[in-house]
Design an enzyme around this catalytic site. Structure first.
Site, PDB file in Angstrom:
ATOM      1  N   GLU A 144       0.895  -1.161   0.000  1.00  0.00           N
ATOM      2  CA  GLU A 144       0.000   0.000   0.000  1.00  0.00           C
ATOM      3  C   GLU A 144       0.930   1.207   0.000  1.00  0.00           C
ATOM      4  O   GLU A 144       1.164   1.825   1.025  1.00  0.00           O
ATOM      5  CB  GLU A 144      -0.915  -0.023   1.219  1.00  0.00           C
ATOM      6  CG  GLU A 144      -2.251   0.670   0.984  1.00  0.00           C
ATOM      7  CD  GLU A 144      -2.159   2.188   1.056  1.00  0.00           C
ATOM      8  OE1 GLU A 144      -1.292   2.780   0.376  1.00  0.00           O
ATOM      9  OE2 GLU A 144      -2.958   2.768   1.785  1.00  0.00           O
ATOM     10  N   GLU A 153       4.482   8.385  -3.689  1.00  0.00           N
ATOM     11  CA  GLU A 153       5.198   7.938  -2.497  1.00  0.00           C
ATOM     12  C   GLU A 153       6.349   6.992  -2.830  1.00  0.00           C
ATOM     13  O   GLU A 153       6.858   6.296  -1.956  1.00  0.00           O
ATOM     14  CB  GLU A 153       4.225   7.263  -1.526  1.00  0.00           C
ATOM     15  CG  GLU A 153       3.235   8.228  -0.901  1.00  0.00           C
ATOM     16  CD  GLU A 153       2.367   7.572   0.156  1.00  0.00           C
ATOM     17  OE1 GLU A 153       2.551   6.368   0.422  1.00  0.00           O
ATOM     18  OE2 GLU A 153       1.502   8.260   0.721  1.00  0.00           O
TER      19      GLU A 153
END
Length: 685
Positions: A144, A153
């Site tokens: 995730e 990210e």
């Protein structure tokens, strides 16, 4: 051992020395993050669990032991899902030490410690082997690592390294793939966040900088709750385009890539903005899908899952262009290892041999570095501009000497256009000063406003040509402001400049007021709701220590949120609770007030909304919060330009709406620190 860190106080402007000890509670940082929101995301949790169970079953069907690698484990939730689904062992990687420690506690509390190993490293530092972090390579990869932009990210470099070093060839991956979608639109509202529009003042036209209209803008993505942008505020020029997919079960590259989608324009208009979001297919067949699509794409919008850790993206084309209905166009998305950007071309004019792909957007005009996107929207708000121009017109005289105190403000330019004798403006940064200088030069007003890069307390009469200030003006807007009352820095500036003001000087705004009302949030309450259990999966993800810190209300602070993105209902009347008189200098003693507001509507009170209103003159007020009347049902319309304050109650309160209960409040403004201390409680009769 204790250390001190110097931090600029956004309200007083002073440099505060804040004590930071080695025992700093990083759990408060966890509390401010999106972990609570993710744990309350039922749709996300269910889809992940379904995908994990299916992946584990496929590996077991091949007669293999299930070895899982969970990158970015956070609370350890996905690892616990994997073990519950039958995985033999799970390596859970978490780089943030306080979160890794919390995950260890959570895993132990739920009885999974024998099958889950928490590894406190960045995944690219994890090793495999007899003496390594992992004894063997994994055959199930769970991650995730996604943000609103999907890859922001560092998902691609992490996947790239994992496939090269940490997982077996042909591994199962959850999610299995991601697909990015985009739609080209025309939108005056959204475009106002990217480009400065012309301004009319007394029949004269203030033109924006030519460099701004040719600038690619800020490189960072504009992430918002697109569900709160009405489809009536934009015109689709293209169908929804599938831009590209990433298969996470195969080797992934973090190198530069571009992908194009050809389409026929479904209507004519100005191509300005690209709306974008993505889906996650949790299994190879695409039968388990977690989508980020905004609610207005659903047949029943109210059925759309709400989440704040993943939203939607808005991208601005570097230059708007006119397109005609039926025109063949090509929308191209490029990405490096962390960012996406879009460009538009006419399909008939493309030449693969000569057409160079656009480089990553970078601001070249400086304006996008000085003004945020909400600030662009504020400067482009015609009604707001009319209020300021009307207020200035009412106070200016032929002999007016004006001084502006705000960051990158156009008020001094307006004062010059309205005929003030002399106009000065204090600018907080050289970049801000240069942007305003360029605007003055572009409109043949060079010399009309003298820009001073100096702090208010350092200003002398010599800087003002031995004249005194007759009009001190501000919006007020300061780039360092986070909470609504941080704009009270204007009051500190006014006090520092008191010796330079004429006895009859006009202060604009003449005062400001703090307003509040108790509210029921449609969804925002989830980000601060207790996380004793996890929606969609039967575990207790938080140990007592972490739960206490995730109960952010322990800090008893308000936090900034753009409430136009987060619908709420008013359960009380709105009330003016404090007034700050800018015509007077800052008081020496604290200002306090107390009172109560009865609940007049039925609902669940999650907290209190707070905002500032600025009284430019006795009859002209500009609100940075509510911008219209509250409906009979309690629906509110909020300013899109500023964030409002939200104070979450420790526990929600069920209001019957009969006026027998009230929210009591207490506020104290501390002039020495610039803080507003507040406390709220519910009282029943």
């Amino acid at each position: 051992m204790k250390t001190f860190c110097g931090r600029a106080n956004p309200t007083s402007g002073a440099l505060d020395w804040v004590e930071e000890s080695e025992e700093y509670d990083y759990h408060q940082e966890i509390a401010r993050s999106c972990y609570a929101d993710m744990l309350h995301d039922h749709d996300r949790n269910v889809k992940y669990y379904q995908g994990i169970r299916a992946a584990v079953a496929r590996v077991k069907a091949r007669g293999e032991k299930v070895i899982v690698l969970d990158i970015g484990t956070g609370t350890g939730l996905l690892s616990m899902m994997a073990v519950t689904a039958g995985a033999d062992f799970c390596y859970a990687v978490e780089v943030f030490k306080p979160m890794a420690e919390a995950a260890q506690c959570i895993v132990e509390k739920n009885g999974f410690s024998e099958k889950i190993k928490i590894i406190n490293r960045h995944s690219t530092d994890v090793t495999v082997g007899p003496d390594g972090d992992m004894q063997m390579k994994a055959n199930v990869l769970i991650t995730e690592l996604f943000d609103t932009e999907l890859i922001g990210e560092g998902a691609l470099p992490s996947y790239e390294h994992a496939h090269q070093n940490l997982v077996q060839e042909g591994c199962e991956a959850v999610p299995h793939r991601a697909t990015v979608y985009a739609q080209l639109v025309e939108s005056e509202l959204l475009w106002s966040w990217a480009q400065l529009q012309p301004v009319e003042v007394e029949g004269a036209r203030l033109a924006p900088l030519p460099d701004v209209s040719r600038c690619a803008g800020a490189h960072s993505v504009c992430d918002i709750q697109l569900s709160q942008v009405s489809p009536l505020s934009f015109t689709p020029l293209s169908p929804l385009c599938t831009m590209f997919s990433v298969d996470f079960s195969k080797p992934v590259s973090s190198a530069f890539r571009s992908h194009s989608s050809q389409f026929v324009a479904q209507s004519g208009g100005r191509a300005q903005v690209v709306l974008s979001w993505w889906d996650l297919d949790m299994d190879p067949s695409g039968s388990i899908v977690c989508t980020m699509a905004p609610s207005w794409t659903y047949p029943q919008p109210k059925m759309a899952p709400w989440r704040d850790h993943w939203m939607q993206s808005v991208y601005f084309l570097s230059v708007e262009r006119q397109v005609t209905e039926g025109e063949e166009l090509s929308l191209t998305v490029c990405h490096d290892d962390y960012s996406l950007w879009y460009s538009l071309r006419s399909h008939s004019q493309q030449d693969p041999q000569t057409d160079a792909l656009p480089s990553r957007p970078c601001c070249t005009c400086q304006a996008h570095l000085v003004w945020t996107r909400p600030r662009f929207g504020e400067l482009n708000d015609r009604r707001r501009t009319e209020n300021y121009v009307s207020a200035l017109r009412s106070v200016l005289r032929e002999d007016s000497v004006c001084l502006g105190v705000s960051d990158g403000s156009l008020l001094p330019v307006f004062a010059h256009m309205l005929g003030a004798k002399k106009v000065y403006s204090l600018e907080s940064s050289r970049m801000s000063k240069q942007v305003i200088e360029q605007m003055l030069e572009a409109n043949s007003m060079k010399g009309g406003v003298e820009l001073l890069e100096i702090r208010p307390e350092q200003l002398t009469t010599n800087d003002l040509g031995a004249e005194q200030i007759s009009v001190l003006m501000g919006e007020p807007y300061f780039s360092t402001s986070l909470l609504p009352w941080h704009s009270l820095f204007f009051w500190y500036c006014r006090t520092a400049l008191a010796g330079l003001l004429r006895p009859d000087a006009t202060i604009l705004p003449c005062s400001a007021s703090l307003h509040m009302m108790a509210v029921e949030f449609q969804d925002l309450w989830r980000i601060r709701a207790p996380c004793g259990t996890c929606e969609g999966f039967d575990v207790t993800p938080m140990d007592e220590m972490v739960q206490r810190s995730l109960d952010f209300h322990e800090s008893r602070e308000a936090e900034p949120h753009p409430l136009w993105e987060y619908p709420c209902r008013a359960l009380t009347q709105s009330a003016e609770v404090m007034t700050f008189d800018f015509t007077q200098c800052l008081p020496q003693r604290p200002i306090s007030c107390q009172g109560s507001l009865p609940f007049i509507r039925m609902g669940r009170c999650h907290g209190v909304a707070l905002w500032m209103e600025y009284h430019l003159t006795d009859d002209i007020t500009v609100s940075a919060g509510l911008i219209g009347p509250i409906s009979e049902q309690g629906e509110c319309e909020w300013s899109r330009h500023r964030k409002q304050g939200v104070y979450f109650l420790r526990s929600p309160w069920e209001s019957s709406g009969d006026g027998r209960a009230a929210v009591s409040y207490s506020f104290t403004f501390e002039p020495t620190s610039g803080d507003i201390k507040m406390d709220f409680s519910i009282e029943s009769q």
